[in-house]
Write an enzyme that holds these catalytic residues in place. Structure first.
Site, short mmCIF file in Angstrom:
data_model
loop_
_atom_site.label_atom_id
_atom_site.label_comp_id
_atom_site.label_asym_id
_atom_site.label_seq_id
_atom_site.Cartn_x
_atom_site.Cartn_y
_atom_site.Cartn_z
N LYS A 1 -7.45 -3.05 3.87
CA LYS A 1 -6.12 -2.45 4.03
C LYS A 1 -5.56 -2.75 5.40
O LYS A 1 -6.29 -2.80 6.40
CB LYS A 1 -6.13 -0.96 3.72
N ARG B 1 -16.91 0.54 -0.59
CA ARG B 1 -15.93 0.11 0.38
C ARG B 1 -16.20 -1.37 0.57
O ARG B 1 -17.05 -1.77 1.35
CB ARG B 1 -16.11 0.89 1.68
N PHE C 1 -2.02 -0.82 -10.16
CA PHE C 1 -2.49 -2.03 -9.50
C PHE C 1 -3.80 -2.57 -10.06
O PHE C 1 -4.26 -3.60 -9.65
CB PHE C 1 -2.56 -1.86 -7.98
N LYS D 1 0.87 -1.18 0.00
CA LYS D 1 0.00 0.00 0.00
C LYS D 1 0.89 1.22 0.00
O LYS D 1 1.45 1.59 1.03
CB LYS D 1 -0.91 -0.02 1.23
#
Lengths: 1040, 264
Positions: free
Chosen positions: A835, A829, A689, A596
């Protein structure tokens, strides 16, 4: 009565006045066409408005008005309520007496005529006769009232009744305020030989009305109940009556005698100023001030804007309840009414219904206005990605409001501090400037066009032109239009309407409009979901609204697809609380652990003509800020590429230093506006990504594995430091179930050198393989054990990758499902992206004790409070309070209220000389209390000055994502955290990164040597070690 | 065909200078009676009515009434190019989309042509009523201009009260207040320096000074200005333009009392 008669050429009609029996209102129509109303003595009630004759006298030349109670302090309840009160009180007291209470007599005061309805009701409720004088009885016999039967209800015989009717002044003077006369009552009490006397005085002359609805005056055994019953109209009723008639003029008939100067009458008239037809009062002059052409322009005015969109979809009639008629342009008032309705509720569903109702009326009456209306409901002008800003600062709006209303800027500022919203301020201001001629009502189209024009104003004098345009609109505003127009201008509607609620409502409105109301709820919800999906792929109302109107919901899928150049809302990730939590959330599916990066999310579009556009996370167009990225992408893309959409992170890199990643803070120092390639100082690398679109094909529905595979085709020319793939590792936690023999599969799928696959841990594979075989052969118990083992293994592997990620200078990991539920879900979401960040795993465990030294005035919900607060640390060496952060979370409403009150008392005219900060809060405070604050991490900041000079010559340390934990009552401001604490915490967190890398090395060594499961231990040791370690490792500080 | 020739071309320049800040776009109506304009400012608070009678022009021809929509700023830009003593001629075809301004210097040495594109303006034409006013004040235009300018530096609203003795202009601002009274003086020799008041009824009205100052830009057109007022009605500020016509400004009053709770 109720029939027009002609007397000497004047038509006279008598209608009921709801005063005493026989009272009428006189309606005159002169041969010249002039109309006059003399209402006589009148008690207004809504029933009167239904009178067809009175209706014909709306807009009469003058009304002679019963102004007995023409003062705002005279407010009293409806007659029905007062009667109910009298009857029930007497009934109750009588019952008490009957049940052994003190014996009581009752007196009711009346004039010779009038207030009969009280007597009737009392007689009916208490089933008793009422003692009247002969004269009163005679009067009552003459009356023809419903339910009145004098023979049954009244008596002249004292012995038959405990309820006496007495004259009005028997129990005291009533005018101009009530002065009781207990002597008369006491006399009666003795005469009748009862314990208590209760008197009822129905009157409107009651000053006592202010607090208590039905006051009681008592002296010994005598009680007087003052009842606000009047046969004259109350103040509010008078106003309603005048509002209904809208006469050109009001002529008071009561309370203006011996008034030579006309002052009193003038004062009375002031109460009706807004209700009389002002334009007509200037008749001679203004009647000719009329538009030459369109006489019907006032049609929209006269239609009652009842505006009730806040009803359920079922109850709303889109045509009847609208405030305009078919064929006319939609008035902006329609939108304002809707927004007003939404503001009154916080319930999502009702807001949704209200929006849908707004749109339904427009669909029914003026469908061509739907698109603009949808924008106005959200308070936007264009799709977000087009980035057209209104460019209207608060000062321009304030200037226009000041000019439109004639209020001084200082007053405006005070009001703003009090109300916290410019729209409310503008609405509260009374306009002081008359106009020659009422401007045409604002229309949806007109407002939208003007706003677009304001947005596109450029060059010198543009702010003047903007202000003029705003002023023009403000002058035309009716009712709540002012409030919402101003809120639109300051870009904060505050009614709970956003893209999502509007899109859903649009779809529902269209479905209901096209297919009728008798639809199952599921159909509506499906339509809303379809529109919402379409909007995520193609967030442009310009495309969506016509598609909906012309083709209905079914057309959406075909017309609203992903197109390069139109950004879609990026998919978002859930947060997690650590590795075990993550694994639970992923439910054992194969996933990708991806670095990330700490940079800026970017959606990169390449159009068929190979031009590149870059959109931010919020779909703002950032193309001009990243010319270097555009070049890099063009270079990386396949030559034959016909358009692509990438999801990527832009990260600052140091190309001279092995493409080392740099901190987010450095990226943010890049110029925000337009730059050319050679102006770029901070080099940026694109870490791709995801791929959402390639060569005319939207890929969002494909699974992540598929999409990742296509990236290689789309971008064959990757270049380190310019365009790279995000480093990632594939982890499959359920080898046994998937029938894979090699246990935890881990393979670097990235093609960049950074992602070079490292040797897998050979020892881990063996036990798992064995376990799998056993499980297959043995019972379920064993299978569970194996799974547990596998989980431990996965956890360990994940830990390792996470540490590598930290070591690589990234924020943590993104874990994404590869196969199951792995479609790209715009703007969601989703569960399939999680994450894993350092903040969530470790966070800043230690808190800082800081002192509030300043604050800003809160906006919106927090209007009236201070928010955010500016917090400072104390440096005992320099004896300064140095600012650390603005804090606006962790507070309760109660805390805000109290803190605001406390701080107001400590407000300063300016900052103390020993406050060090580059922030400029609205108010400064005396440093007096200490709050405990926790945050995510510490960074160097150009504005905050904590520990300045310790870590960096000019920059201080600031705390990111601060939240307040509690007030430290035990600490004084001088006990607040100082530079020593802050520096230590700062070093500690940078050390974590370097230590993580070190411990990773150790862990590897350990795994290589010892049994595989022990691999976890060194890592744990490593992390505990770094917390205890006292030595200062300056590695990362040097990087700054 | 429309044609109008004005030897005193400077007048037209002054007319335009006095209205271009109030109104941006307006229709000029050219009829056999004369050249006129009527327009409201964008917020509908004031109105300007201009009339230049056909017999005041040195040559005037309007075969049929035509209406020419112009951006007044652009028109002013062109008229700026005319000298103060130039003779100005305006020409337009009946169905044309331009108007031509021709400037001739007094000695005929320099002749210039300017062609301005016309525009379609959605005008809101109002009928202006003839009314008897409660009070009419005639005073030197320069005096009125000075009063408006002076008061504007103190406050933003002027209260004009007319009694039989004189006319009082008062304002209040943050820094203080100001009162200026002009007495009736018919004794002055020059009629243009007289202040005269015709009064049926005392009047007292408030106005935004910003607009009055804008009106006062017409001061160069005339020595005297006439203020006509009635209760609750717009004030009329009139400047006569020689024997050519007049320019009248109408301004809606402000609502005075602040006591009442806001209901609007």
């Amino acid at each position: 009565m109720d029939t027009p008669q002609t007397i000497h050429g004047v038509e006279v009609t008598l209608v009921d006045a709801n005063h005493c029996p026989g009272a009428v209102q006189l309606l005159f129509r002169l041969p010249t066409g002039e109309r006059y109303v003399h209402c006589g003595d009148m008690r207004f009630c809504t029933r009167l408005l239904a009178d067809p004759h009175l209706g014909r006298f709306r807009g009469a030349n003058a009304v002679f008005l019963d102004t007995t109670y023409c003062n705002p302090r005279f407010t009293f309840p409806l007659q029905e309520e007062a009667i109910e009160y009298v009857a029930s009180t007497i009934e109750r007291l009588m019952k008490e007496s009957a049940a052994g209470g003190p014996s009581r007599a009752f007196l009711i005061a009346t004039y010779v005529i009038g207030k009969e309805r009280i007597l009737v009701e009392v007689a009916r409720r208490c089933r008793c006769k009422i003692l009247v004088t002969e004269r009163k009885l005679g009067v009552m016999r003459c009356l023809d009232l419903p339910g009145l039967d004098p023979a049954q209800m009244f008596t002249l015989d004292q012995s038959e009744s405990r309820v006496n009717v007495v004259t009005m002044d028997f129990m005291g003077e009533t005018w101009p305020y009530f002065r009781p006369n207990f002597v008369n009552m006491e006399q009666i009490r003795t005469e009748l030989g009862v314990d208590e006397v209760h008197g009822v005085v129905p009157t409107g002359w009651m000053y006592e009305m202010k607090r208590k609805a039905y006051p009681v005056r008592s002296k010994e055994a005598c009680h007087i109940h003052l009842v606000p019953y009047s046969e004259h109209s109350s103040y509010n009723e008078l106003r309603e009556y005048v509002r209904f008639l809208k006469p050109h003029k009001v002529i008071p008939t009561v309370g203006v005698h011996d008034d030579d100067s006309g002052k009193k009458s003038h004062a009375l008239l002031k109460h009706f100023r807004n209700l009389v037809d002002e334009t007509a009062s200037k008749a001679r002059f203004l009647s000719t001030f009329r538009r030459r052409g369109s006489e019907n322009s006032n049609a929209a005015d006269s239609a009652p804007g009842n505006g009730a969109p806040l009803t359920s979809i079922q109850e709303y009639d889109p045509v009847k309840m609208a405030c305009w008629q078919a064929g006319q342009p939609t008035p902006y008032l329609h939108i304002a009414n809707g927004l007003q309705a939404m503001e009154r509720t916080t319930k999502r569903l009702r807001i949704g219904d209200a929006i849908a109702n707004i749109f339904r009326s427009i669909l029914a009456l003026a469908p061509e206005d739907l698109l603009q209306a949808a924008y106005l409901v959200i308070g936007k002008l264009v799709p977000d990605y087009e980035g057209l800003e209104l460019n209207v600062g608060p000062s321009i709006v304030a200037a226009a409001v000041a000019e439109a209303t004639g209020i001084t800027r200082a007053k405006l500022r005070d009001m703003h501090n009090q109300l916290g919203d410019m729209g409310d301020v503008a609405q509260a201001c009374r306009h002081t400037q008359m106009t020659l001629h009422r401007p045409a009502p604002l229309t949806v189209r007109g407002v939208y066009r003007t706003l677009r024009q304001i947005a596109s104003e450029k060059g010198s004098g543009s702010s003047n032109r903007r202000q003029r345009a705003i002023l023009g609109m403000l002058r035309s505003c009716r009712e709540s239009e002012t409030k919402f127009l101003v809120r639109t201008l300051v870009q904060n509607l505050r009614v709970g309407a956003n893209w999502r609620s509007v899109i859903g409502a649009l779809a529902r409105a269209v479905v209901v409009h096209q297919e009728g109301l008798a639809l199952p709820k599921a159909r509506l919800d499906a339509a809303a979901a379809a529109a919402s999906n379409a909007f995520h792929l193609c967030p442009s109302l310009d495309i969506l609204v016509p598609a909906l109107v012309e083709g209905g919901v079914d057309e959406l899928e075909r017309r609203c697809t992903l197109t390069p150049g139109v950004p879609l809302k990026p998919m978002l990730a859930k947060i997690s609380e650590g590795i075990p939590d993550v694994l639970k959330q992923l439910k054992g599916e194969a996933f990708l652990a991806e670095y990330k990066y700490d940079g800026q999310r970017a959606q990169i579009h390449m159009l068929p003509d190979r031009s590149v556009r870059i959109f931010s996370r919020n779909c703002d167009d950032k193309t001009t800020a990243f010319p270097d990225v555009c070049e890099a992408i063009t270079a990386a893309a396949a030559a034959e590429c016909q358009g692509l959409v990438l999801d990527a992170e832009l990260v600052a890199v140091d190309r001279a230093n092995g493409n080392r990643l740099r901190a987010f803070q450095e990226l943010s120092t890049r110029a925000r506006g337009e730059v050319t390639t050679h102006q770029v100082l901070i080099q940026v690398c694109v870490f791709v990504f995801d791929l959402l679109y390639l060569d005319g094909q939207p890929l969002v529905a494909q699974c992540l594995r598929e999409r990742r595979a296509r990236i290689a085709t789309a971008l064959p020319h990757l270049r380190p430091g310019y365009v790279e793939l995000a480093t990632s590792v594939e982890i499959c936690p359920r080898p046994a179930l998937l029938g894979l023999a090699d246990g935890v599969v881990a393979a670097g799928t990235g093609t960049s050198p950074r992602a070079a696959s490292r040797p897998e841990l050979p020892s881990t594979a063996a036990p798992v393989q064995q376990g799998a075989q056993q499980a297959a052969a043995d019972a379920d118990v064993k299978a569970a054990q194996v799974e547990a083992k596998v989980e431990a293994k996965v956890e360990e592997r994940l830990q390792e990758v996470l540490l590598e990620a930290f070591a690589g200078g990234t924020e943590g990991l993104m874990l994404k499902c590869l196969d199951v539920g792995a479609a790209y879900q715009p703007s969601k979401r989703s569960d399939s992206w999680i994450k894993l960040k350092r903040d969530y795993c470790e966070g800043l465990r230690d808190s800082l004790d800081l002192v509030p030294i300043g604050a800003w005035y809160g906006n919106g919900r927090k209007a009236g409070w201070f928010s955010p607060f500016l917090l400072a640390a104390w440096d005992p060496d320099t004896e300064e309070f140095q600012s650390v952060c603005r804090c606006m979370s962790g507070f309760t409403d109660a805390f805000y209220t109290e803190a605001t009150a406390r701080m107001k008392a400590r407000q300063l005219a300016g900052p103390k000389p020993y406050y060090r900060t580059d922030e400029c809060p609205d108010v400064w405070f005396e440093a007096a209390e200490v709050w405990e604050i926790r945050g995510a991490d510490l960074t160097l900041s150009p504005v905050h000055k904590a520990a300045v000079g310790h870590l960096h010559p000019e920059r201080g340390v600031s705390l990111r994502f601060p939240r307040c934990i509690r007030i430290r009552e035990d600490k004084r401001p001088e006990d607040a955290s100082g530079p020593d604490v802050i520096c230590e915490l700062y070093h500690k967190q940078t050390r974590k990164m370097t230590n993580a890398a070190e411990s990773l090395g150790k862990a590897k060594a350990a795994t290589a040597a010892g049994p595989s499961l022990a691999g976890k231990e060194p890592v744990a040791e490593g992390s505990s070690e770094e917390d205890d370690d006292g030595g200062h490792v300056e590695g990362d500080v040097a990087r700054e | 065909m429309f044609e109008a020739r004005l030897v005193q071309g400077g007048l037209l320049k002054k007319v335009l200078d006095s209205i271009k800040d109030l109104v941006t776009d307006a229709n000029f109506d050219c009829s056999p009676n004369g050249f006129s304009l009527q327009a409201m400012d964008s917020s509908h608070v004031s109105l300007v009515a201009l009339l230049l009678r056909s017999d005041g022009f040195d040559h005037y021809r309007a075969d049929r009434p035509i209406s020419m929509g112009m951006n007044l700023n652009n028109m002013a830009k062109m008229l700026k190019c005319a000298g103060n003593d130039d003779i100005i001629t305006m020409k337009a075809e009946d169905a044309g989309d331009t108007v031509t301004f021709m400037f001739e210097s007094p000695n005929q040495e320099r002749i210039s042509d300017f062609e301005l594109k016309l525009m379609d303006i959605d005008s809101e034409q109002l009928g202006i009523p003839d009314t008897d006013y409660a009070a009419t004040v005639k005073m030197p235009a320069s005096e009125f201009q000075r009063i408006c300018k002076d008061l504007a530096s103190i406050g933003d609203t002027v209260l004009i009260s007319v009694t039989k003795d004189g006319v009082k202009f008062s304002t209040t601002g943050d820094i203080g207040s100001a009162n200026i009274t002009c007495r009736q003086n018919t004794s002055v020799d020059k009629p243009e320096e007289q202040t005269t008041i015709e009064l049926n009824e005392p009047v007292c009205l408030s106005f935004a000074l910003r607009y009055l100052n804008s009106f006062a830009k017409a001061t160069p057109l005339s020595h005297t200005v006439t203020l006509s007022m009635s209760k609750e009605l717009p004030v009329v500020v009139e400047y006569r333009i020689g024997d050519l016509g007049h320019i009248r400004f109408y301004l809606a009053p402000k609502i005075e009392d602040e006591e009442m709770e806001d209901e609007a």
